[in-house]
Enzyme design. Structure first.
Site, PDB file in Angstrom:
ATOM      1  N   ARG A  23     -59.941  85.574 -14.126  1.00 50.82           N
ATOM      2  CA  ARG A  23     -59.606  85.124 -15.527  1.00 50.82           C
ATOM      3  C   ARG A  23     -58.622  83.850 -15.271  1.00 50.82           C
ATOM      4  O   ARG A  23     -57.574  83.829 -14.399  1.00 50.82           O
ATOM      5  CB  ARG A  23     -58.744  86.138 -16.214  1.00 50.82           C
ATOM      6  CG  ARG A  23     -59.813  87.248 -16.577  1.00 50.82           C
ATOM      7  CD  ARG A  23     -58.719  88.331 -17.236  1.00 50.82           C
ATOM      8  NE  ARG A  23     -59.684  89.584 -17.375  1.00 50.82           N
ATOM      9  CZ  ARG A  23     -59.193  90.860 -17.802  1.00 50.82           C
ATOM     10  NH1 ARG A  23     -57.963  90.936 -18.364  1.00 50.82           N
ATOM     11  NH2 ARG A  23     -60.215  91.820 -18.086  1.00 50.82           N
ATOM     12  N   HIS A  70     -67.195 102.637 -17.562  1.00 51.21           N
ATOM     13  CA  HIS A  70     -67.856 102.814 -18.770  1.00 51.21           C
ATOM     14  C   HIS A  70     -68.396 103.796 -18.903  1.00 51.21           C
ATOM     15  O   HIS A  70     -69.456 104.324 -18.314  1.00 51.21           O
ATOM     16  CB  HIS A  70     -68.496 101.410 -19.276  1.00 51.21           C
ATOM     17  CG  HIS A  70     -67.498  99.980 -18.881  1.00 51.21           C
ATOM     18  ND1 HIS A  70     -67.603  99.520 -17.891  1.00 51.21           N
ATOM     19  CD2 HIS A  70     -66.908  99.419 -19.926  1.00 51.21           C
ATOM     20  CE1 HIS A  70     -66.656  98.586 -18.042  1.00 51.21           C
ATOM     21  NE2 HIS A  70     -66.280  98.266 -19.317  1.00 51.21           N
ATOM     22  N   ASP A  88     -62.545  99.796 -12.723  1.00 48.68           N
ATOM     23  CA  ASP A  88     -63.158  99.824 -14.056  1.00 48.68           C
ATOM     24  C   ASP A  88     -64.249 101.110 -14.014  1.00 48.68           C
ATOM     25  O   ASP A  88     -65.083 101.436 -13.205  1.00 48.68           O
ATOM     26  CB  ASP A  88     -63.838  98.549 -14.195  1.00 48.68           C
ATOM     27  CG  ASP A  88     -63.908  97.893 -15.559  1.00 48.68           C
ATOM     28  OD1 ASP A  88     -63.406  99.102 -16.498  1.00 48.68           O
ATOM     29  OD2 ASP A  88     -64.286  96.980 -16.085  1.00 48.68           O
ATOM     30  N   GLN A 141     -60.631  95.641 -10.703  1.00 46.53           N
ATOM     31  CA  GLN A 141     -60.262  96.848 -11.617  1.00 46.53           C
ATOM     32  C   GLN A 141     -60.924  98.148 -11.033  1.00 46.53           C
ATOM     33  O   GLN A 141     -62.132  98.152 -10.488  1.00 46.53           O
ATOM     34  CB  GLN A 141     -60.646  96.730 -12.846  1.00 46.53           C
ATOM     35  CG  GLN A 141     -60.077  95.358 -13.680  1.00 46.53           C
ATOM     36  CD  GLN A 141     -60.558  95.350 -15.092  1.00 46.53           C
ATOM     37  OE1 GLN A 141     -61.420  95.001 -15.153  1.00 46.53           O
ATOM     38  NE2 GLN A 141     -59.428  95.392 -15.998  1.00 46.53           N
ATOM     39  N   LYS A 187     -57.328 100.704 -28.173  1.00 47.87           N
ATOM     40  CA  LYS A 187     -57.004 100.982 -26.869  1.00 47.87           C
ATOM     41  C   LYS A 187     -55.929 102.335 -26.651  1.00 47.87           C
ATOM     42  O   LYS A 187     -54.922 101.965 -27.292  1.00 47.87           O
ATOM     43  CB  LYS A 187     -57.283 100.210 -25.653  1.00 47.87           C
ATOM     44  CG  LYS A 187     -56.149  99.117 -25.917  1.00 47.87           C
ATOM     45  CD  LYS A 187     -56.346  98.019 -24.977  1.00 47.87           C
ATOM     46  CE  LYS A 187     -55.268  96.815 -25.069  1.00 47.87           C
ATOM     47  NZ  LYS A 187     -55.275  95.909 -24.040  1.00 47.87           N
ATOM     48  N   HIS A 210     -64.282 102.093 -22.623  1.00 49.83           N
ATOM     49  CA  HIS A 210     -64.058 101.209 -21.699  1.00 49.83           C
ATOM     50  C   HIS A 210     -62.712 101.876 -20.913  1.00 49.83           C
ATOM     51  O   HIS A 210     -61.955 102.358 -21.537  1.00 49.83           O
ATOM     52  CB  HIS A 210     -63.525  99.629 -21.940  1.00 49.83           C
ATOM     53  CG  HIS A 210     -64.669  98.963 -22.683  1.00 49.83           C
ATOM     54  ND1 HIS A 210     -65.175  98.095 -22.285  1.00 49.83           N
ATOM     55  CD2 HIS A 210     -65.096  99.221 -24.036  1.00 49.83           C
ATOM     56  CE1 HIS A 210     -65.793  97.518 -23.275  1.00 49.83           C
ATOM     57  NE2 HIS A 210     -65.784  98.248 -24.415  1.00 49.83           N
ATOM     58  N   CYS A 234     -67.487  94.877 -18.440  1.00 53.51           N
ATOM     59  CA  CYS A 234     -68.492  95.556 -19.684  1.00 53.51           C
ATOM     60  C   CYS A 234     -69.702  95.117 -19.585  1.00 53.51           C
ATOM     61  O   CYS A 234     -70.754  96.084 -20.077  1.00 53.51           O
ATOM     62  CB  CYS A 234     -67.489  95.729 -20.777  1.00 53.51           C
ATOM     63  SG  CYS A 234     -66.379  94.696 -21.342  1.00 53.51           S
TER      64      CYS A 234
END
Length: 647
Positions: free
Chosen positions: A370, A392, A390, A388, A474, A520, A341
């Site tokens: 991570r 946004h 991912d 991911q 979320k 997100h 993000c």
């Protein structure tokens, strides 16, 4: 017991909305008898104003009361905790010198940590389990009593139970502690427990393991014995079947068998993808790239390593640094991104945006790192390096509801294409955690917006208090696999905070600068984890559109070797994922070998097929589809692909 009026009546409200009045205190058991003798026979405990209590608990004030039976949501936890005591009593009978530490109920069962030399092994479990059944047959009543802390410490010290004495000694001096007894066995516990051991029937001991006292590696190693417990024998049998199925479907075993990937100590929590496994990964990525396009996303790519100052401004340093990897170069400190993000905000900020351009949707197959604890790593399901799907969305507050609703519809279509229909998808909203950024007003707005969007889609959801991210609530999507396990995959979050912290702005209709809301979103989440879920869901027998190898060409004799090679080249030209096996082996041997590799189609070419310019098509399950031309076979495969991949 009749309803009697008195000067100080006790009013008890029941779940069905009815009320019973008593002129003196009444136990939960007596209340159950008053409601009906059949209820009293099956009562396990009570729940008073939300707190679980024993059947002998005395109700002396007005209260809302539930009678806990085997149909109550809390029944399983009581059964499992009681089975931990049952197991401890059996071990104490067989090993009088055993000392008992902690024995809680857990998901699917219970465990007990025990100090015993030599430690128990799995060979000891059948004997312990037999003793548990003997105690059940004895129908021993379970009682409890309250004691001052120092008396409880003395009680357990005199019995040689030093761990229990230590636990008691660390509690407040003015606290009354509860000791539970069943026959000769006594334990320190909050309860509640079943009133009699005869109510414990459906259990099985599963395994032993080592566990440090209080989870501290500096303390002594204890023996932990795990068991599972259920309300009924049918539930136990179903659970054991699921465990057997889970073992058969284990993605780590199948990953090795199918030559998809491996892990090794030199890169803990990181995947070495083999050609077939990487082809599967890329097939999922290719599909999800179409999802980006269909949803109006622009694909971007942000740096993997970013200066520490950005992570401090974004809030990750204060709230997430324990899970991040760091590095340094030329006297500057950097972090490997745990999330995508902040990078996407930097792309959004590169140029002044007008409200007319919103919403702006960015997508990235973003690689993240991570620092997960080593004990939490699990194949490709829980890793330290992952990618991911991912995305946004930068939008105005007024656009959130429509964007979330559109995402929901898109996510449900994706899950359906991967084999999870609507009944297999649970939707949940994770709400504000205790440790978070922002005011309650901001969280109220964000949470209510997510609720409104789900209402717009006519979706039923469950709420998860305290489980949101530190910067936003979320919506979560949980998939139920072929054997009933739930996996949390997709999510969409309404974030009012991070764009402001990192200075994202757009120009509104009044030519004033405003901070956008950032949504997100991810549908499959971790690509590695989702791949593992699919392997286990399908037990390695992936649908033909996902299978890394869709078909293999097998010649019967060397005389068809050249024709088999021509078939192989032609099918590759038709964009199928095909391999060839022209080894000098019997066709039956080659077929059996590739069936074990779970390939969807086996294309056999003998002399008749060569002469006719066709292939004989067999499925993994052994079904003979007859002969087909190459174009007909390619069309057959194409019809099994999701629409967005060109079916």
């Amino acid at each position: 017991m009749d309803q009697v009026s008195s000067q100080h009546p006790i009013a008890i409200a029941l779940p069905d909305g009815s009320q019973r009045i008593f002129d003196q205190p009444v136990t939960v058991a007596a209340l159950a008898r008053d409601i009906g003798p059949e209820l009293a026979k099956v009562a396990l405990a009570g729940k008073i104003d939300g707190r679980l209590v024993e059947l002998d608990y005395l109700i002396d004030v007005d209260a809302n009361v539930e009678i806990v039976t085997d149909k109550h949501a809390d029944a399983l936890s009581i059964i499992r905790h009681s089975c931990a005591h049952l197991m401890a009593q059996a071990i104490a009978r067989l090993h009088p010198d055993a000392q008992f530490a902690m024995g809680p109920a857990i998901d699917d069962g219970f465990y007990y940590d025990i100090a015993l030399s030599p430690p128990l092994s799995e060979e000891d479990l059948p004997r312990i389990e037999a003793e548990m059944h003997a105690i059940v047959a004895e129908a021993i009543p379970v009682s409890h009593s309250a004691h001052p802390r120092d008396d409880a410490v003395r009680f357990f010290s005199e019995r040689g139970q030093m761990y229990k004495a230590q636990i008691a000694a660390e509690l407040p001096a003015d606290q009354l502690l509860t000791i539970y007894r069943q026959g000769e066995f006594a334990d320190l516990c909050r309860g509640p427990h079943v009133p009699n051991t005869r109510l414990l029937r459906a259990f099985k001991l599963m395994k032993t393991a080592g566990a440090y006292w209080r989870g501290d590696a500096n303390n002594v190693m204890l023996c932990r014995v795990y068991g599972t417990a259920w309300l009924h024998d049918d539930d136990l049998r179903a659970h054991l079947h699921r465990l057997k199925e889970a073992q058969r479907r284990d993605h780590r075993t199948l990953g090795k068998q199918l030559d998809y990937f491996h892990m090794q100590d030199e890169a803990p929590g990181m995947v070495f993808w083999h050609p077939r496994g990487w082809r599967l990964w890329q097939t999922i990525e290719h599909y999800m790239r179409h999802v980006y396009i269909d949803g109006g996303y622009q694909e971007v790519k942000a740096p993997q390593v970013v200066d520490l100052s950005l992570w401090k401004r974004s809030g990750h340093w204060d709230n997430y640094k324990d899970n991040m990897f760091f590095t340094a170069s030329e006297n500057r400190e950097y972090a490997l991104k745990p999330m995508n993000c902040p990078g996407h905000i930097q792309i959004f900020k590169h140029g002044l945006r007008s409200y007319r351009a919103l919403p702006i949707r960015y997508g990235e197959f973003g690689a993240c790192h991570r620092d997960e604890p080593s004990g939490a790593l699990h194949g490709i399901m829980r890793v330290r390096a992952f990618t991911q799907d991912d995305g946004h969305i930068f939008c105005t507050e007024e656009q959130i509801e429509d964007e979330v609703a559109a995402f929901h519809r898109q996510a449900m279509r994706v899950y359906r294409d991967f084999g999870f229909d609507g009944d297999s998808v649970a939707v949940k909203i994770a709400l504000r955690p205790a440790r978070r950024l922002g005011s309650d007003d901001v969280w109220d707005r964000a949470e209510n917006t997510l609720r409104d969007a789900l209402r717009k889609c006519d979706v039923q959801w469950e709420e998860l208090p305290g489980e949101g991210a530190f910067y936003s609530p979320k919506i979560e999507y949980h998939l139920k696999d072929a054997i009933g396990r739930e996996w949390q995959v997709g999510t969409i979050q309404a974030d009012y905070l991070m764009p402001e912290k990192l200075g994202a702005e757009y120009v509104d209709v009044h030519s004033e600068r405003r901070t956008p809301v950032m949504l997100h979103r991810a549908i499959v989440g971790s690509m590695e984890r989702f791949t593992g879920i699919l392997i286990e869901h399908y037990a390695g027998q992936l649908p033909v559109w996902l299978a890394p190898i869709q078909a293999i060409v097998l010649n019967v004799t060397d005389a068809q070797q050249a024709y088999a090679a021509d078939v192989h080249r032609a099918l590759l030209g038709l964009h199928l994922r095909v391999e060839i096996d022209t080894r000098n082996e019997k066709i039956g041997y080659k077929v059996r070998e590739h069936v074990l590799q779970k390939l969807p189609y086996l294309l056999v070419v003998g002399e008749r097929e060569r002469a006719a310019g066709v292939v004989s098509v067999r499925t993994h399950a052994g079904q003979d589809l007859g002969t087909m031309t190459l174009d007909a076979f390619a069309d057959h495969v194409q019809r099994e692909c999701p629409e967005r991949l060109g079916r």
